[in-house]
Scaffold this active site. Sequence first.
Site, PDB file in Angstrom:
ATOM      1  N   HIS A  68       7.766  -8.002  -3.671  1.00 40.75           N
ATOM      2  CA  HIS A  68       6.439  -8.374  -4.185  1.00 40.75           C
ATOM      3  C   HIS A  68       6.505  -9.720  -4.901  1.00 40.75           C
ATOM      4  O   HIS A  68       6.890  -9.797  -6.068  1.00 40.75           O
ATOM      5  CB  HIS A  68       5.916  -7.297  -5.138  1.00 40.75           C
ATOM      6  CG  HIS A  68       5.519  -6.035  -4.443  1.00 40.75           C
ATOM      7  ND1 HIS A  68       4.247  -5.826  -3.949  1.00 40.75           N
ATOM      8  CD2 HIS A  68       6.247  -4.934  -4.128  1.00 40.75           C
ATOM      9  CE1 HIS A  68       4.193  -4.635  -3.375  1.00 40.75           C
ATOM     10  NE2 HIS A  68       5.396  -4.075  -3.471  1.00 40.75           N
ATOM     11  N   LYS A  79     -11.363 -13.100 -15.092  1.00 43.90           N
ATOM     12  CA  LYS A  79     -11.536 -13.395 -16.515  1.00 43.90           C
ATOM     13  C   LYS A  79     -10.839 -14.690 -16.918  1.00 43.90           C
ATOM     14  O   LYS A  79     -11.391 -15.482 -17.685  1.00 43.90           O
ATOM     15  CB  LYS A  79     -11.015 -12.230 -17.357  1.00 43.90           C
ATOM     16  CG  LYS A  79     -11.077 -12.454 -18.848  1.00 43.90           C
ATOM     17  CD  LYS A  79     -12.491 -12.352 -19.397  1.00 43.90           C
ATOM     18  CE  LYS A  79     -12.848 -10.904 -19.668  1.00 43.90           C
ATOM     19  NZ  LYS A  79     -14.139 -10.767 -20.370  1.00 43.90           N
ATOM     20  N   GLU A 112       4.077 -11.438  -5.941  1.00 44.90           N
ATOM     21  CA  GLU A 112       2.946 -11.613  -6.860  1.00 44.90           C
ATOM     22  C   GLU A 112       3.225 -11.136  -8.274  1.00 44.90           C
ATOM     23  O   GLU A 112       2.493 -11.490  -9.211  1.00 44.90           O
ATOM     24  CB  GLU A 112       1.702 -10.892  -6.316  1.00 44.90           C
ATOM     25  CG  GLU A 112       1.750  -9.374  -6.350  1.00 44.90           C
ATOM     26  CD  GLU A 112       2.398  -8.739  -5.124  1.00 44.90           C
ATOM     27  OE1 GLU A 112       2.132  -7.565  -4.851  1.00 44.90           O
ATOM     28  OE2 GLU A 112       3.188  -9.439  -4.438  1.00 44.90           O
ATOM     29  N   CYS A 137       5.239  -6.168   1.672  1.00 40.37           N
ATOM     30  CA  CYS A 137       5.608  -4.750   1.618  1.00 40.37           C
ATOM     31  C   CYS A 137       4.949  -3.992   2.785  1.00 40.37           C
ATOM     32  O   CYS A 137       5.310  -4.197   3.926  1.00 40.37           O
ATOM     33  CB  CYS A 137       5.252  -4.161   0.253  1.00 40.37           C
ATOM     34  SG  CYS A 137       6.131  -2.622  -0.124  1.00 40.37           S
ATOM     35  N   TYR A 138       3.957  -3.129   2.518  1.00 37.97           N
ATOM     36  CA  TYR A 138       3.285  -2.434   3.622  1.00 37.97           C
ATOM     37  C   TYR A 138       2.717  -3.439   4.620  1.00 37.97           C
ATOM     38  O   TYR A 138       2.726  -3.200   5.834  1.00 37.97           O
ATOM     39  CB  TYR A 138       2.178  -1.533   3.093  1.00 37.97           C
ATOM     40  CG  TYR A 138       1.401  -0.823   4.188  1.00 37.97           C
ATOM     41  CD1 TYR A 138       1.786   0.436   4.636  1.00 37.97           C
ATOM     42  CD2 TYR A 138       0.286  -1.419   4.788  1.00 37.97           C
ATOM     43  CE1 TYR A 138       1.087   1.085   5.655  1.00 37.97           C
ATOM     44  CE2 TYR A 138      -0.418  -0.785   5.795  1.00 37.97           C
ATOM     45  CZ  TYR A 138      -0.008   0.468   6.232  1.00 37.97           C
ATOM     46  OH  TYR A 138      -0.695   1.103   7.237  1.00 37.97           O
ATOM     47  N   SER A 186     -24.132 -11.817 -26.089  1.00 39.18           N
ATOM     48  CA  SER A 186     -23.449 -10.870 -26.961  1.00 39.18           C
ATOM     49  C   SER A 186     -22.471 -11.576 -27.895  1.00 39.18           C
ATOM     50  O   SER A 186     -22.036 -11.012 -28.885  1.00 39.18           O
ATOM     51  CB  SER A 186     -22.666  -9.857 -26.121  1.00 39.18           C
ATOM     52  OG  SER A 186     -21.594 -10.515 -25.463  1.00 39.18           O
ATOM     53  N   GLY A 187     -22.110 -12.807 -27.552  1.00 38.16           N
ATOM     54  CA  GLY A 187     -21.060 -13.505 -28.273  1.00 38.16           C
ATOM     55  C   GLY A 187     -19.721 -13.397 -27.577  1.00 38.16           C
ATOM     56  O   GLY A 187     -18.779 -14.091 -27.929  1.00 38.16           O
ATOM     57  N   GLY A 188     -19.633 -12.519 -26.564  1.00 42.14           N
ATOM     58  CA  GLY A 188     -18.410 -12.400 -25.776  1.00 42.14           C
ATOM     59  C   GLY A 188     -18.300 -13.533 -24.780  1.00 42.14           C
ATOM     60  O   GLY A 188     -19.262 -14.258 -24.506  1.00 42.14           O
ATOM     61  N   VAL A 189     -17.123 -13.686 -24.180  1.00 39.15           N
ATOM     62  CA  VAL A 189     -16.877 -14.839 -23.324  1.00 39.15           C
ATOM     63  C   VAL A 189     -17.719 -14.802 -22.053  1.00 39.15           C
ATOM     64  O   VAL A 189     -18.235 -15.840 -21.616  1.00 39.15           O
ATOM     65  CB  VAL A 189     -15.370 -14.962 -22.992  1.00 39.15           C
ATOM     66  CG1 VAL A 189     -14.862 -13.739 -22.246  1.00 39.15           C
ATOM     67  CG2 VAL A 189     -15.090 -16.224 -22.201  1.00 39.15           C
ATOM     68  N   ASP A 190     -17.915 -13.633 -21.443  1.00 40.64           N
ATOM     69  CA  ASP A 190     -18.626 -13.575 -20.166  1.00 40.64           C
ATOM     70  C   ASP A 190     -20.075 -14.015 -20.314  1.00 40.64           C
ATOM     71  O   ASP A 190     -20.563 -14.882 -19.579  1.00 40.64           O
ATOM     72  CB  ASP A 190     -18.577 -12.159 -19.581  1.00 40.64           C
ATOM     73  CG  ASP A 190     -17.168 -11.680 -19.323  1.00 40.64           C
ATOM     74  OD1 ASP A 190     -16.260 -12.534 -19.267  1.00 40.64           O
ATOM     75  OD2 ASP A 190     -16.962 -10.463 -19.217  1.00 40.64           O
ATOM     76  N   SER A 191     -20.807 -13.411 -21.254  1.00 39.75           N
ATOM     77  CA  SER A 191     -22.211 -13.766 -21.428  1.00 39.75           C
ATOM     78  C   SER A 191     -22.341 -15.196 -21.926  1.00 39.75           C
ATOM     79  O   SER A 191     -23.286 -15.908 -21.558  1.00 39.75           O
ATOM     80  CB  SER A 191     -22.897 -12.803 -22.398  1.00 39.75           C
ATOM     81  OG  SER A 191     -22.413 -12.947 -23.719  1.00 39.75           O
ATOM     82  N   SER A 192     -21.403 -15.651 -22.754  1.00 40.62           N
ATOM     83  CA  SER A 192     -21.477 -17.008 -23.297  1.00 40.62           C
ATOM     84  C   SER A 192     -21.294 -18.054 -22.201  1.00 40.62           C
ATOM     85  O   SER A 192     -22.041 -19.035 -22.133  1.00 40.62           O
ATOM     86  CB  SER A 192     -20.419 -17.188 -24.382  1.00 40.62           C
ATOM     87  OG  SER A 192     -20.629 -16.307 -25.456  1.00 40.62           O
ATOM     88  N   GLY A 203       0.830  -1.196   0.000  1.00 39.96           N
ATOM     89  CA  GLY A 203       0.000   0.000   0.000  1.00 39.96           C
ATOM     90  C   GLY A 203       0.865   1.247   0.000  1.00 39.96           C
ATOM     91  O   GLY A 203       2.062   1.189   0.309  1.00 39.96           O
TER      92      GLY A 203
END
Length: 527
Positions: free
Chosen positions: A179, A383, A181, A91-92, A233-239, A64
């Site tokens: 870090h 995602k 990550e 870190c913080y 929509s054809g996008g990955v999320d809605s599909s 942070g």
Amino acid sequence: MTKPTHSPKGQHDTIAIVDFGSQYSMLIARRVRELHVYSELVPWPRAAEMLPQLRPKGIILSGGPASVYEPNAPAIPTEWLDGRVPVLGICYGMQFMAHALGGRVAPAQEREYGPATLRVLDPSAPLFHGLPAEMTVWMSHGDRVDALPAGWRPIAATDNAPHAAIADPSNRLFGVQFHPEVAHTPLGKDMLARFLFDVCGCTGDWTPTAFIEETVAWIRERVGDAGVIAGLSGGVDSSVAATLVHRAVGDKLTAIFVDHGLLRLGEAAQVVETFEHAMRMPLVVVDASEDFLADLKGVTDPEEKRRRIGHRFIRVFEETAAQLAGARNIRYLVQGTLYPDVIESAASGDAATARTIKTHHNVGGLPEEMRFQLIEPLRYLFKDEVRAVGLALGLPEDIVWRHPFPGPGLAIRCIGEVTPERLERLRKADAIFLEELRAAGLYRATAQAFAVLLPVRSVGVMGDYRTYAEVVALRAVTTEDFMTADWARLPDDLLARVSARIVNEVEGVNRVVYDTTSKPPGTIEWE
């Protein structure tokens, strides 16, 4: 709309990531998930409330921008440092632990930013067990721990940080100044794995298969005999969201696909082929392209384009849903909310949920008077996890790995007025670019790639004739989180092929340029 409902998280081991305001907090959560351990971000002001609810197997305290010795510095209740669960401070987070338990944190004589060589002082320390004696790590700090609390000891150091890693093994408390990550710490993920499995005792059962089984069972129980609608929509999320719900309730789900005439070449046909034929999902296709194009006639301002497209979409979706609702006892609406939406919503002070309906590319929220209960099967996924679930569900790779596409579609890549002729020109140029990217094996190496049609004309020569035609700009970026992005260094010969094909195959274009702007200062889209 009624309060959103979503799939429960089940009984998985949970790692709580306390967010002290680091730009890397979400990345920590993703790294833990990549190791098949469930994690949730906890804003530090809500730690007292959320940590008991999560019952974590371990806690990671993020970095942070603050200094622990400042008034009102970010903190969590110190009883979580009493050994009841393992804690790793980054870190913080490490400085907070040292400060809270009686150590001393002070400004460093030199700010340490960038790569550093970490020397392991205690090879038996769980974080470093089996790792090299020297490793490259990524530092980003202006303060450092000068004196350790009682019971703590240093387990690694760098030239500028004698306490680059510290531990109180008896209480399973650990801190690292660097870090782990970030990709710039090559063995950081190995260190996180040792904390998760060797220290916390996690089992690593957060997998796509387990998620699908649990979520399908939950949706089936929740929906009962009622009907469900989902916007595609054809996008990955809605599909993926629609396919997951269809796996649970079968033909009680009806998907709605609104074709606004602003899609890429062949995209509408692919959506229909995938979901109606290949996935055998009940699908209602609404061709409203003429209405959308009529709304855009004469409009050049990008925000006005978005407003008109969003307004029309809501009207079309609402009318279609109303027609279906009475006949099919529809009580639920599938929403493609992802975990970053939830995090951003919480950060903005809205503890309920992100209200944007992502299933139609974020073009606008559905009206409050639509009395559907929301089902959010992807609410706890990043995602990359959504893509993994999509593959496990059997969705085609072309859908799962499709690049993000803006809500207003090609309307905001067709700079200036949107006309059928200019849209067709843009579609063809965009298709050539993506086709050549795939042929070169670089489509998945870019996070987003597309063509933009500019509202300027350029002098050119084709054959023995002077031309005065439009300009196409190509845009390709690489990014992990879309918050920042860098322009993709595509091979010269690839760009040459794309340029030659567009100029020769797309009527009305005589010049092609490549966008070499990063984000920031630019954005990914042009409008």
